[in-house]
Scaffold this active site. Structure first.
Site, PDB file in Angstrom:
ATOM      1  N   HIS A   6      -7.000  -5.749   2.066  1.00  0.00           N
ATOM      2  CA  HIS A   6      -5.861  -5.244   2.833  1.00  0.00           C
ATOM      3  C   HIS A   6      -5.363  -6.364   3.741  1.00  0.00           C
ATOM      4  O   HIS A   6      -6.151  -6.967   4.479  1.00  0.00           O
ATOM      5  CB  HIS A   6      -6.284  -4.081   3.740  1.00  0.00           C
ATOM      6  CG  HIS A   6      -6.809  -2.877   3.029  1.00  0.00           C
ATOM      7  ND1 HIS A   6      -6.091  -1.709   2.901  1.00  0.00           N
ATOM      8  CD2 HIS A   6      -8.004  -2.640   2.436  1.00  0.00           C
ATOM      9  CE1 HIS A   6      -6.812  -0.808   2.252  1.00  0.00           C
ATOM     10  NE2 HIS A   6      -7.985  -1.344   1.972  1.00  0.00           N
ATOM     11  N   HIS A  30     -10.305  -5.182  -3.518  1.00  0.00           N
ATOM     12  CA  HIS A  30      -8.981  -5.416  -2.935  1.00  0.00           C
ATOM     13  C   HIS A  30      -9.121  -5.829  -1.480  1.00  0.00           C
ATOM     14  O   HIS A  30     -10.070  -5.449  -0.791  1.00  0.00           O
ATOM     15  CB  HIS A  30      -8.090  -4.173  -3.055  1.00  0.00           C
ATOM     16  CG  HIS A  30      -8.696  -2.925  -2.509  1.00  0.00           C
ATOM     17  ND1 HIS A  30      -9.613  -2.168  -3.213  1.00  0.00           N
ATOM     18  CD2 HIS A  30      -8.539  -2.289  -1.313  1.00  0.00           C
ATOM     19  CE1 HIS A  30      -9.972  -1.124  -2.488  1.00  0.00           C
ATOM     20  NE2 HIS A  30      -9.353  -1.174  -1.325  1.00  0.00           N
ATOM     21  N   ASP A  82       0.850  -1.193   0.000  1.00  0.00           N
ATOM     22  CA  ASP A  82       0.000   0.000   0.000  1.00  0.00           C
ATOM     23  C   ASP A  82       0.885   1.243   0.000  1.00  0.00           C
ATOM     24  O   ASP A  82       1.891   1.307   0.714  1.00  0.00           O
ATOM     25  CB  ASP A  82      -0.922  -0.011   1.225  1.00  0.00           C
ATOM     26  CG  ASP A  82      -2.065   0.976   1.091  1.00  0.00           C
ATOM     27  OD1 ASP A  82      -3.209   0.524   0.948  1.00  0.00           O
ATOM     28  OD2 ASP A  82      -1.813   2.193   1.118  1.00  0.00           O
ATOM     29  N   ILE A  83       0.510   2.234  -0.782  1.00  0.00           N
ATOM     30  CA  ILE A  83       1.318   3.444  -0.917  1.00  0.00           C
ATOM     31  C   ILE A  83       1.297   4.295   0.366  1.00  0.00           C
ATOM     32  O   ILE A  83       2.234   5.054   0.621  1.00  0.00           O
ATOM     33  CB  ILE A  83       0.826   4.261  -2.141  1.00  0.00           C
ATOM     34  CG1 ILE A  83       1.923   5.199  -2.641  1.00  0.00           C
ATOM     35  CG2 ILE A  83      -0.461   5.017  -1.854  1.00  0.00           C
ATOM     36  CD1 ILE A  83       1.643   5.783  -4.015  1.00  0.00           C
ATOM     37  N   GLU A  99     -12.208   3.554  -1.154  1.00  0.00           N
ATOM     38  CA  GLU A  99     -11.753   4.697  -1.962  1.00  0.00           C
ATOM     39  C   GLU A  99     -11.396   4.292  -3.378  1.00  0.00           C
ATOM     40  O   GLU A  99     -11.576   5.075  -4.308  1.00  0.00           O
ATOM     41  CB  GLU A  99     -10.540   5.363  -1.290  1.00  0.00           C
ATOM     42  CG  GLU A  99     -10.913   6.077   0.006  1.00  0.00           C
ATOM     43  CD  GLU A  99      -9.710   6.678   0.707  1.00  0.00           C
ATOM     44  OE1 GLU A  99      -8.591   6.578   0.181  1.00  0.00           O
ATOM     45  OE2 GLU A  99      -9.915   7.227   1.798  1.00  0.00           O
ATOM     46  N   VAL A 100     -10.824   3.116  -3.531  1.00  0.00           N
ATOM     47  CA  VAL A 100     -10.427   2.652  -4.867  1.00  0.00           C
ATOM     48  C   VAL A 100     -11.439   1.600  -5.332  1.00  0.00           C
ATOM     49  O   VAL A 100     -11.638   0.583  -4.661  1.00  0.00           O
ATOM     50  CB  VAL A 100      -8.999   2.067  -4.865  1.00  0.00           C
ATOM     51  CG1 VAL A 100      -8.651   1.505  -6.247  1.00  0.00           C
ATOM     52  CG2 VAL A 100      -7.987   3.133  -4.462  1.00  0.00           C
TER      53      VAL A 100
END
Ligand code: 5GP
Ligand code: ZN
Length: 114
Positions: free
Chosen positions: A102, A100, A30-31, A95-96
């Protein structure tokens, strides 16, 4: 999907710290990590959220959790513990808009999940 940021990562059009890839999945860091280990595991097939899953995705979803298990071990958090989160939709804080999971660990994450 052409303008999806995670699809762009899958197509290597934007960089990411990739830690796993096979025919149907990728995993990358994760960025903006919120834990010492914060990895995103995603299907290559574009789906917005859990809401988009069909019976045909059952194998892919099983593979995601097998990869999560292996990554937790490789990243040294299998024994200490970890959390897997899939935010979905507005109330879920997503948000995206590409499904996905995490994978979080490397510190005590507490009991608060909502
Ligand atoms: P969500 O809130 O949708 O469940 O989580 C999206 C996650 O994607 C966030 O933790 C965010 O830091 C991460 N993220 C967003 N854009 C990028 C990106 O371009 N690269 C990487 N590696 N992570 C991203
Ligand atoms: Zn996508």
């Amino acid at each position: 999907m052409s303008d999806c940021i995670f699809c762009k990562i899958i197509r290597k059009e934007i960089p990411a710290q990739m830690i796993y890839e096979d025919e149907e999945l990728v995993a990358f860091k994760d960025i903006h990590p919120v834990a010492p280990v914060h990895v995103l595991v995603i299907p290559k097939k574009h789906m917005v959220s859990v809401n988009d899953l069909t019976d045909g995705d059952a194998k892919t979803m099983g593979s995601i959790f097998i990869v999560i298990k292996k990554l937790a071990s490789e990243l040294g958090i299998a024994e200490s513990g970890f959390r897997v989160v899939a935010n979905s939709g507005e109330d879920g804080g997503q948000e995206v808009g590409h499904l996905h999971f995490h994978l979080l660990g490397g510190k005590p994450l507490g009991k608060k999940i909502g």
